[in-house]
Enzyme design. Structure first.
Site, PDB file in Angstrom:
ATOM      1  N   SER A  74       0.863  -1.184   0.000  1.00 48.63           N
ATOM      2  CA  SER A  74       0.000   0.000   0.000  1.00 48.63           C
ATOM      3  C   SER A  74       0.897   1.231   0.000  1.00 48.63           C
ATOM      4  O   SER A  74       1.816   1.322  -0.812  1.00 48.63           O
ATOM      5  CB  SER A  74      -0.941  -0.039   1.218  1.00 48.63           C
ATOM      6  N   HIS A 120      -2.684  -1.003  -3.281  1.00 45.94           N
ATOM      7  CA  HIS A 120      -3.871  -0.187  -3.074  1.00 45.94           C
ATOM      8  C   HIS A 120      -3.808   1.062  -3.938  1.00 45.94           C
ATOM      9  O   HIS A 120      -2.806   1.778  -3.950  1.00 45.94           O
ATOM     10  CB  HIS A 120      -3.991   0.227  -1.603  1.00 45.94           C
ATOM     11  N   ASP A 129      -4.505  -4.743   5.932  1.00 46.33           N
ATOM     12  CA  ASP A 129      -4.899  -5.574   4.797  1.00 46.33           C
ATOM     13  C   ASP A 129      -3.775  -6.551   4.469  1.00 46.33           C
ATOM     14  O   ASP A 129      -2.608  -6.169   4.406  1.00 46.33           O
ATOM     15  CB  ASP A 129      -5.212  -4.693   3.581  1.00 46.33           C
TER      16      ASP A 129
END
Length: 346
Positions: free
Chosen positions: A22, A49, A141
């Protein structure tokens, strides 16, 4: 036959590498792919992401950074050794047999694409053949997906949080999964190569926290921030997560941060409504006063003063909440507090 001999004979061969990142992940990914050889005998799938309405330039960046071809994944693309597939914006990337599948399923941890979707599907499809890698990023995540890879016999690698640009994702993974290797970004590529060949990874720190598979207990809690449905808490491969009936999923860190955002928005909405009401009451009070009805004017005036006072109280509560209940707690701090509490109770 010992385990090292089995690996040399291919029993533990890994031929699918799944990577999640991310914030701060682009530079780390460039370094990782630059260390992968052109003859790497494994397919690579990457989730980074990205905002759903933003064009992704990652495939081109990674293609230029290393010797492996890289492209945005298309639905039903075949997994091929030595090729990198990158999840496109606003699509989950999942593994099915020897192909990938793009879906518009529910967001997980607030993201689509989500790392957990890729990792979980890879574990289900390929089991011990998978290498799961968590790089720089915020929140959690990828943690439950990494736990699924570990539980299915796959290998797990996490970037050292101390040198990651954003430590949230690596630290959360280490807090819940007993990973195989924790390495700085400069050694992630070589660690992947070693694991693909069935060799032992270089000496690395390991998570001291074992996975907790104590039971599948479930309990209903709160509401889903995305759809308003009931959230269910449960453990997946020993990692706690929350999921609604629609399919939105959250790690504990993602859920607390999302709830904090929603609480702040609700408090600001309360301030706005109270101040709007105060202005309306003042306007009505002025109208009654100009119409020769002072008693009614005073009554509406008192209500206006009360509304202004309540709006002030909510503003004060919001200011205090941002320093306390709405404050983000770093994973390392939360874990330290937990360990301290456990020591004091021993």
């Amino acid at each position: 036959m010992d385990e090292s001999a089995e690996r040399r004979q291919g029993t533990h061969r890994r031929n699918l590498v799944v990577i999640g990142a991310s914030a701060g992940g682009v530079e780390t990914l460039k370094r990782v792919v630059s260390d992968l050889p052109a003859d790497l005998d494994a397919s690579i799938c990457i989730v980074l992401h990205i905002a759903p309405d933003s064009p992704s330039l990652l495939a081109g960046i990674l293609a230029r950074a290393g010797s492996l071809p890289c492209k945005p994944a298309s639905d039903r693309d075949r997994l091929e050794p030595g090729r990198i597939l990158v999840a496109p914006p606003d699509r989950h990337l999942a593994v099915e047999d020897d192909r990938v599948h793009l879906t518009v399923g529910p967001r997980e941890n607030g993201h689509r694409p989500a790392v957990d979707v890729l990792f979980r599907s890879a574990a289900a499809a390929k089991g011990h053949q998978v290498i799961g890698v968590i790089l720089s990023g915020t929140r959690g995540d990828g943690t439950t997906g990494l736990a699924a890879i570990k539980a299915s016999g796959g290998a797990t690698v996490v970037q050292d949080p101390s040198e990651a640009l954003y430590a949230g994702m690596p630290a959360t993974a280490l807090a819940h999964v007993d990973v195989d290797a924790v390495v700085p970004s400069e050694h992630v590529g070589s660690t992947i190569v070693a694991m693909v060949k069935g060799e032992d990874p270089p000496p690395a720190a390991r998570s001291s926290r074992p996975a907790d598979d104590s039971g599948p207990g479930r309990r209903e809690i709160s509401i889903c921030p995305d759809c308003g449905g009931v959230l269910t808490e449960r453990a997946e491969s020993g990692v706690p997560l929350w999921e609604c009936r629609v399919g939105h999923r959250y790690s504990s860190e993602s859920l607390t941060e999302t709830q904090a955002r929603d609480v702040e928005m609700a408090l600001w909405a309360a301030v706005r409504v109270l101040e709007d009401r105060a202005r309306l009451l003042e306007r009505i009070s002025e109208q009654f006063l100009s119409g020769g009805q002072p008693r009614s004017s005073k009554s509406f005036g008192r209500q206006a003063e009360s509304a202004w006072g309540q709006a002030t109280l909510v503003r004060q509560a919001l200011a205090e909440a941002t320093l306390t209940t709405l404050r983000s707690v770093p994973v390392s701090e939360a874990e330290s507090d937990e360990l301290a509490a456990g020591s004091s109770g021993a």
